[in-house]
Motif scaffolding. Structure first.
Motif, PDB file in Angstrom:
ATOM      1  N   LEU A 120       0.869  -1.178   0.000  1.00  0.00           N
ATOM      2  CA  LEU A 120       0.000   0.000   0.000  1.00  0.00           C
ATOM      3  C   LEU A 120       0.907   1.230   0.000  1.00  0.00           C
ATOM      4  CD1 LEU A 120      -2.946   0.937   0.112  1.00  0.00           C
ATOM      5  CD2 LEU A 120      -2.751   0.997   2.602  1.00  0.00           C
ATOM      6  N   LEU A 121       1.135   1.794  -1.220  1.00  0.00           N
ATOM      7  CA  LEU A 121       2.031   2.937  -1.363  1.00  0.00           C
ATOM      8  C   LEU A 121       1.266   4.220  -1.096  1.00  0.00           C
ATOM      9  CD1 LEU A 121       3.985   1.918  -4.592  1.00  0.00           C
ATOM     10  CD2 LEU A 121       4.565   1.486  -2.205  1.00  0.00           C
ATOM     11  N   VAL A 122       1.821   5.046  -0.178  1.00  0.00           N
ATOM     12  CA  VAL A 122       1.179   6.308   0.174  1.00  0.00           C
ATOM     13  C   VAL A 122       2.225   7.399   0.189  1.00  0.00           C
ATOM     14  CG1 VAL A 122      -0.618   5.184   1.549  1.00  0.00           C
ATOM     15  CG2 VAL A 122       1.536   5.867   2.639  1.00  0.00           C
ATOM     16  N   ASN A 123       1.736   8.623   0.230  1.00  0.00           N
ATOM     17  CA  ASN A 123       2.623   9.771   0.371  1.00  0.00           C
ATOM     18  C   ASN A 123       3.391   9.647   1.684  1.00  0.00           C
ATOM     19  OD1 ASN A 123       3.101  12.687   1.461  1.00  0.00           O
ATOM     20  ND2 ASN A 123       2.842  12.896  -0.771  1.00  0.00           N
ATOM     21  N   PRO A 124       4.710   9.981   1.699  1.00  0.00           N
ATOM     22  CA  PRO A 124       5.492   9.792   2.926  1.00  0.00           C
ATOM     23  C   PRO A 124       4.931  10.567   4.113  1.00  0.00           C
ATOM     24  CG  PRO A 124       6.706  11.079   1.307  1.00  0.00           C
ATOM     25  CD  PRO A 124       5.535  10.493   0.592  1.00  0.00           C
ATOM     26  N   TYR A 125       4.379  11.757   3.867  1.00  0.00           N
ATOM     27  CA  TYR A 125       3.855  12.543   4.990  1.00  0.00           C
ATOM     28  C   TYR A 125       2.560  11.928   5.521  1.00  0.00           C
ATOM     29  CZ  TYR A 125       7.318  15.847   3.351  1.00  0.00           C
ATOM     30  OH  TYR A 125       8.487  16.426   2.982  1.00  0.00           O
ATOM     31  N   ASN A 126       1.713  11.398   4.606  1.00  0.00           N
ATOM     32  CA  ASN A 126       0.505  10.719   5.065  1.00  0.00           C
ATOM     33  C   ASN A 126       0.852   9.450   5.858  1.00  0.00           C
ATOM     34  OD1 ASN A 126      -0.985  12.680   3.840  1.00  0.00           O
ATOM     35  ND2 ASN A 126      -1.453  11.476   2.003  1.00  0.00           N
ATOM     36  N   GLY A 127       1.881   8.729   5.373  1.00  0.00           N
ATOM     37  CA  GLY A 127       2.319   7.564   6.136  1.00  0.00           C
ATOM     38  C   GLY A 127       2.829   7.929   7.504  1.00  0.00           C
ATOM     39  N   MET A 128       3.524   9.068   7.610  1.00  0.00           N
ATOM     40  CA  MET A 128       4.024   9.509   8.912  1.00  0.00           C
ATOM     41  C   MET A 128       2.860   9.871   9.833  1.00  0.00           C
ATOM     42  SD  MET A 128       6.707  12.590   9.734  1.00  0.00           S
ATOM     43  CE  MET A 128       5.521  13.831   9.233  1.00  0.00           C
ATOM     44  N   HIS A 129       1.804  10.495   9.263  1.00  0.00           N
ATOM     45  CA  HIS A 129       0.642  10.835  10.071  1.00  0.00           C
ATOM     46  C   HIS A 129      -0.022   9.578  10.626  1.00  0.00           C
ATOM     47  CE1 HIS A 129       1.019  14.980   9.325  1.00  0.00           C
ATOM     48  NE2 HIS A 129       0.514  15.004   8.076  1.00  0.00           N
ATOM     49  N   VAL A 130      -0.178   8.553   9.776  1.00  0.00           N
ATOM     50  CA  VAL A 130      -0.807   7.315  10.248  1.00  0.00           C
ATOM     51  C   VAL A 130      -0.002   6.689  11.386  1.00  0.00           C
ATOM     52  CG1 VAL A 130      -1.448   4.967   9.576  1.00  0.00           C
ATOM     53  CG2 VAL A 130      -1.938   6.876   8.023  1.00  0.00           C
ATOM     54  N   LEU A 131       1.296   6.579  11.168  1.00  0.00           N
ATOM     55  CA  LEU A 131       2.137   5.982  12.214  1.00  0.00           C
ATOM     56  C   LEU A 131       2.166   6.852  13.466  1.00  0.00           C
ATOM     57  CD1 LEU A 131       5.102   4.714  10.020  1.00  0.00           C
ATOM     58  CD2 LEU A 131       3.189   3.389  10.928  1.00  0.00           C
ATOM     59  N   SER A 132       2.114   8.165  13.314  1.00  0.00           N
ATOM     60  CA  SER A 132       2.130   9.059  14.481  1.00  0.00           C
ATOM     61  C   SER A 132       0.860   8.893  15.307  1.00  0.00           C
ATOM     62  CB  SER A 132       2.276  10.508  14.023  1.00  0.00           C
ATOM     63  OG  SER A 132       3.511  10.707  13.385  1.00  0.00           O
ATOM     64  N   VAL A 133      -0.281   8.765  14.627  1.00  0.00           N
ATOM     65  CA  VAL A 133      -1.531   8.550  15.361  1.00  0.00           C
ATOM     66  C   VAL A 133      -1.457   7.251  16.174  1.00  0.00           C
ATOM     67  CG1 VAL A 133      -3.986   8.054  15.086  1.00  0.00           C
ATOM     68  CG2 VAL A 133      -2.940   9.930  13.803  1.00  0.00           C
ATOM     69  N   LEU A 134      -0.982   6.185  15.522  1.00  0.00           N
ATOM     70  CA  LEU A 134      -0.835   4.916  16.226  1.00  0.00           C
ATOM     71  C   LEU A 134       0.131   5.042  17.403  1.00  0.00           C
ATOM     72  CD1 LEU A 134      -0.687   2.354  13.274  1.00  0.00           C
ATOM     73  CD2 LEU A 134      -2.477   2.519  15.007  1.00  0.00           C
ATOM     74  N   ASN A 135       1.238   5.729  17.147  1.00  0.00           N
ATOM     75  CA  ASN A 135       2.252   5.856  18.200  1.00  0.00           C
ATOM     76  C   ASN A 135       1.730   6.668  19.378  1.00  0.00           C
ATOM     77  OD1 ASN A 135       5.130   5.311  18.911  1.00  0.00           O
ATOM     78  ND2 ASN A 135       5.199   7.552  18.966  1.00  0.00           N
TER      79      ASN A 135
END
Length: 580
Positions: A476-491
């Motif tokens: 699932l390829l996403v924009n790097p900033y969107n991926g960072m947002h997803v991981l940040s929410v989880l974190n």
């Protein structure tokens, strides 16, 4: 008529014989110079006071004109030293008092070198009435030659200049030579007198120019219609050279035979040329092709006429018309050449237009490619900058955090609260570095790495993790900033849960649909909104900012048995997914 060397009209001799005008009869080729007298009686009814004239339509050897025994004109004639040959008509004014009522006579004396004895029609009458007749004959015998000569020289020079610029166009070469040779042949025929010793040279020049013209007038139309044959070229050249060689060997003795047979032998080639022109006009009908066909028919007909007139067959008057038909054919050929040139120019313009359109299209493509190259260069620079920042964060900040964590772990109870914070900082730093590692990171791989680190942390803290996914693809390829947002929410959610109670189980569910991606985090007995006063509120605000940046929806559902966080974000159009 009578053959006689007498200086005055011979009278009282029985050797006179009747001769119908126009007169043209062969004589022995080896007879040498012979002198002839022609005598014509006529009656004058009433001339009144108007002046009279005599018009000779053809007087090829010149001569002396006597009316009633008196010399009316001396036009010059052939002598042993001079060869006289004239094509023009003559109009002789009669002096007052020479004519008388009743019977009159006109006598003509001339000497002949040529193989033929010839005299055209004679017209006598009032000068004003004969002027129009003389002008008409003069135009066809002299004026038409002058006009056609000028036209031939102009067309020939034009074609040769064009051929010099385009050597591959052999038809233009044949046409140019043909036109110039016809003009030269006609000019040679207009020489009225020349020394008799130069007669072989003059006649050879006539054979050379006439033969070369006949070869070119046959080959040029064939080239224009696209017919080529080396055998035909060689046969025509051989026939041309054969005629010149035959005259050089046998000279005057066989001149009449050579003239007739040699010219007649060109007719089959002319008919073949006509056949090819007719086929071309049938296959590719156009105005120029039809014009070439019609003028070729006219030239063949006029050639037959001139051959008959040259030999005096069927009592034909020695009036030659081929000089009118040949320029017409040359003009039709020139029109065909110009038509081909115009078609070639039109094709070239079309090619140029297509090339121009292709050039514009290529220019646009190059501009687009240039913009893409700029974007790639920008992305390369951005990737390079990310790599530099990641390296500095890893080597600098990461090393310091690791060192601080190790020191905090070694501290007594007062420093025990520092280690989890440093552990969170390290995880967040690794998450940021992982999200910036590629321009299009794989979110599935990043989630897997996050899960691996999360299990290790929960295990050290005595907690448990329940990880569940639904419809999550392999990639699932996403924009790097969107991926960072997803991981940040989880974190952020995991950090809040661990701080609230590490021994409690944590449930994470990731649901993927073509239109959206949903994160569900469930913590037991400890609402996220009231985990740590001051920090959980900040964490919640940060989650809301990230949700707003991604056009996502954040939902917190606190309850008596725990808290459920639901975070739904829309799928990216450029995602490249490989469904398991």
């Amino acid at each position: 008529m009578i053959q006689s060397d007498a200086a005055l009209p011979p009278t009282g001799t029985p050797n006179w014989r009747a001769a119908a005008l126009p007169y043209r009869q062969p004589r022995p080729a080896d007879a040498g110079l012979q002198t002839y007298w022609f005598l014509a009686p006529f009656r004058l009814v009433d001339s009144g006071d108007s002046p009279s004239s005599v018009v000779f339509s053809s007087l090829p050897n010149g001569g002396k004109i006597y009316i009633n025994g008196a010399l009316a004109a001396d036009l010059g004639t052939s002598t042993p030293q001079v060869w006289s040959r004239r094509l023009r008509p003559f109009m002789i004014n009669v002096a007052p008092g020479v004519l008388r009522q009743g019977s009159n006579t006109i006598a003509i004396r001339f000497a002949v070198h040529d193989p033929f004895v010839a005299l055209g029609e004679i017209r006598l009458g009032p000068r004003a009435a004969l002027q129009e007749t003389f002008d008409t004959v003069h135009f066809w015998k002299i004026g038409s030659y002058q006009y056609t000569n000028t036209l031939c020289f102009f067309m020939g020079a034009f074609a040769l200049v064009f051929w010099l610029r385009r050597r591959a166009e052999r038809a233009h070469l044949y046409f140019g030579i043909c036109a110039l040779l016809w003009g030269l042949r006609t000019v040679v025929a207009f020489i009225p007198q020349f020394p008799a010793e130069y007669w072989p040279l003059w006649r050879t020049t006539c054979y050379l120019t006439t033969g070369a013209f006949l070869v070119c007038i046959i080959l040029a139309p064939l080239r224009l219609v696209g017919f080529r044959s080396r055998l035909l070229d060689r046969v025509l050249l051989a026939h041309w050279i054969l005629g010149v060689a035959a005259f050089a060997l046998f000279g005057k003795r066989l001149q009449l035979f050579i003239d007739t047979a040699w010219h007649a032998a060109f007719l089959p080639f002319a008919f073949f040329m006509f056949w090819q022109v007719a086929l071309n006009a049938w296959r590719k009908p156009s105005t120029t092709h039809v014009a070439m066909l019609l003028t070729a028919i006219g030239v063949i007909g006029l050639s037959l006429h001139d051959l008959i007139a040259m030999n005096g067959w069927f009592g034909t008057a020695p009036v030659f018309l081929l000089h009118v038909g040949v320029p017409a054919l040359l003009l039709a050929m020139l029109c065909s050449i110009m038509d081909r040139l115009l078609l070639s120019l039109e094709a070239t313009e079309n090619v140029n237009d297509r090339l121009t359109a292709l050039a514009h299209q290529r220019e646009k493509e190059l501009l687009l490619q240039y913009e893409k190259q700029k974007q790639l260069a920008y992305q390369h620079a951005a990737n390079h900058e990310r790599q530099r920042i990641m390296q500095e964060m890893h080597d600098g900040l990461g090393a310091k955090l690791v060192e601080a964590r190790e020191l905090a772990v070694d501290l007594d109870a007062p420093g025990a609260g520092v280690a989890p914070v440093l552990e969170e900082a390290l995880d967040e730093m690794r998450m940021v570095i992982g999200s910036l590692a590629s321009s299009n990171p794989d979110l599935v791989a990043a989630l897997g790495e996050f899960r691996y680190r999360l299990i290790a942390r929960l295990t050290r803290a005595g907690g448990k993790l329940s990880w569940r996914t639904e419809n999550l693809p392999d990639c699932l390829l996403v924009n790097p900033y969107n991926g960072m947002h997803v991981l940040s929410v989880l974190n952020d959610a995991v950090n809040s849960f661990i701080r609230a109670g590490a021994a409690r189980p944590l449930s994470i569910c990731i649901i993927h649909q073509p239109e959206w991606l949903e994160l569900q985090i469930q913590g037991s007995e400890h609402p996220v909104s009231s985990i740590v006063p001051g920090i959980s509120a900040a964490v919640q605000q940060r989650m809301e900012r990230r949700a707003e940046a991604m056009n996502a929806t954040l939902t917190l559902q606190p309850g008596g048995t725990g808290c459920r966080l639901q975070w739904r974000l829309p799928a990216e159009p450029a995602q490249q997914q490989a469904v398991a």
